[in-house]
Design an enzyme around this catalytic site. Structure first.
Site, short mmCIF file in Angstrom:
data_model
loop_
_atom_site.label_atom_id
_atom_site.label_comp_id
_atom_site.label_asym_id
_atom_site.label_seq_id
_atom_site.Cartn_x
_atom_site.Cartn_y
_atom_site.Cartn_z
N GLY A 12 0.78 -1.24 0.00
CA GLY A 12 0.00 0.00 0.00
C GLY A 12 0.81 1.27 0.00
N LEU A 20 16.62 9.55 -7.72
CA LEU A 20 18.04 9.87 -7.88
C LEU A 20 18.83 8.72 -7.29
CD1 LEU A 20 20.27 11.97 -8.65
CD2 LEU A 20 20.26 12.63 -6.24
N ASP A 47 17.69 6.94 -3.71
CA ASP A 47 18.08 5.54 -3.52
C ASP A 47 19.57 5.47 -3.18
OD1 ASP A 47 17.24 2.49 -4.37
OD2 ASP A 47 19.33 2.93 -4.82
N TYR A 52 27.47 2.09 -0.39
CA TYR A 52 27.84 3.29 -1.15
C TYR A 52 28.66 4.25 -0.30
CZ TYR A 52 24.02 1.84 -4.32
OH TYR A 52 23.17 1.16 -5.15
N LYS A 77 20.02 -0.02 1.76
CA LYS A 77 20.17 -1.46 1.56
C LYS A 77 21.13 -2.08 2.57
CE LYS A 77 19.78 -0.35 -3.37
NZ LYS A 77 20.35 1.00 -3.36
N HIS A 110 20.71 -6.34 -0.32
CA HIS A 110 21.40 -5.81 -1.49
C HIS A 110 21.74 -6.90 -2.51
CE1 HIS A 110 24.04 -2.14 -2.70
NE2 HIS A 110 23.54 -2.74 -3.76
#
Length: 275
Positions: A12, A20, A47, A52, A77, A110
């Site tokens: 939902g 981005l 995201d 990262y 992630k 991930h």
């Protein structure tokens, strides 16, 4: 600029269809500025990921933008090392701390690293706590998803996979749609191994609409019912990448773009990765 489209996830929650992506962006002012610029021109989806290494910069960009937190969809992630060490709950808390947020909108496994089954159980507890509005996976092949669905009543909200006109991954995209799981595309423009942005077919299609090759590809993803995650640190490119809601590709355009598929990945195969 036309208002962007969203997809309703299976729990939902509504996910904006263009995000981005910040893969390989540094944990620095450059990323903070890119996030701020994106939000200021209308993006409502960012995201990122633990691996990262830029969650702090992303969170700072969100705060600097002045956009209400409840209006922005944030994804991060769970990294493979934490999956293997069964640290999903601790790793999630660390991500929240770096982002400076009380919750994320989507938390993903991930890669299907050893131990992902336990991680999925832990993520269900995280979701039940309200600190992740939705949970899902990334880089799961159909057989990974079949195993998950056979052992869990909770269906992942999304599967973020490699997909571009060069590697459509269409069979998996179709499978996910059939299961009510939203597909998301990383390397949507073909990644470093591709040459899509100079492809003459895409340039020709774009010329009909006054759009760039990149905008054509992003629109192609949108019309496939896929969430698309283009990455850029340049303000003009960031703006262009979301200026894709005032035109529509024809069925002939879509079919022509599909002919660019080579069937070859630019990234790692989820059945054979070493990280």
């Amino acid at each position: 600029m036309a208002e962007q489209t969203s997809i309703l996830l299976n729990n939902g929650t509504s996910i904006p269809q263009v995000a981005l992506g910040v893969f390989r962006m540094p944990d620095s002012e450059e990323t903070t500025a890119a996030v701020q610029a994106a939000l200021e021109v209308g993006y409502r989806h960012i995201d990122t990921a633990c691996v990262y290494g830029n969650e702090r910069a992303v969170g700072e960009g969100l705060r600097r933008s002045g956009v209400d937190r409840g209006s922005v969809f944030v994804t991060t992630k769970l990294w493979n090392d934490d999956i293997r060490a069964h640290r999903a709950k601790d790793a999630f808390g660390e991500s929240l701390d770096r982002l400076g947020l009380d919750y994320v909108d989507l938390y993903l496994i991930h890669w299907p690293a050893d131990g992902w089954q336990q991680a999925w159980d832990d993520m269900q507890e995280i979701a039940a706590s309200g600190r992740a509005k939705a949970i899902g996976v990334s880089n799961f092949h159909q057989h990974h998803m079949n195993e998950l669905l056979a052992n869990s009543d909770v269906v992942p909200a999304a599967d973020q996979v490699e997909s571009s006109p060069q590697f459509t991954n269409q069979e998996l995209v179709d499978y996910l749609h059939g299961k009510g799981i939203t597909p998301e595309a990383w390397s949507p423009l073909g990644g470093t191994g591709g040459n899509l942005l100079t492809d003459p077919l895409l340039a020709e299609i774009g010329a009909k609409y006054g759009k760039t090759a990149a905008q054509v590809v992003i629109r192609w993803h949108i019309q496939r019912g896929v969430v698309v995650l283009p990455k850029s640190t340049h303000a003009d490119r960031i703006r262009q990448n979301i200026d894709v809601f005032d035109f529509a590709l024809t069925d002939a355009d879509m079919s022509a773009i599909n002919t660019l598929s080579t069937g070859k990945r630019n990234g790692a195969d989820p059945d054979n990765f070493s990280f």
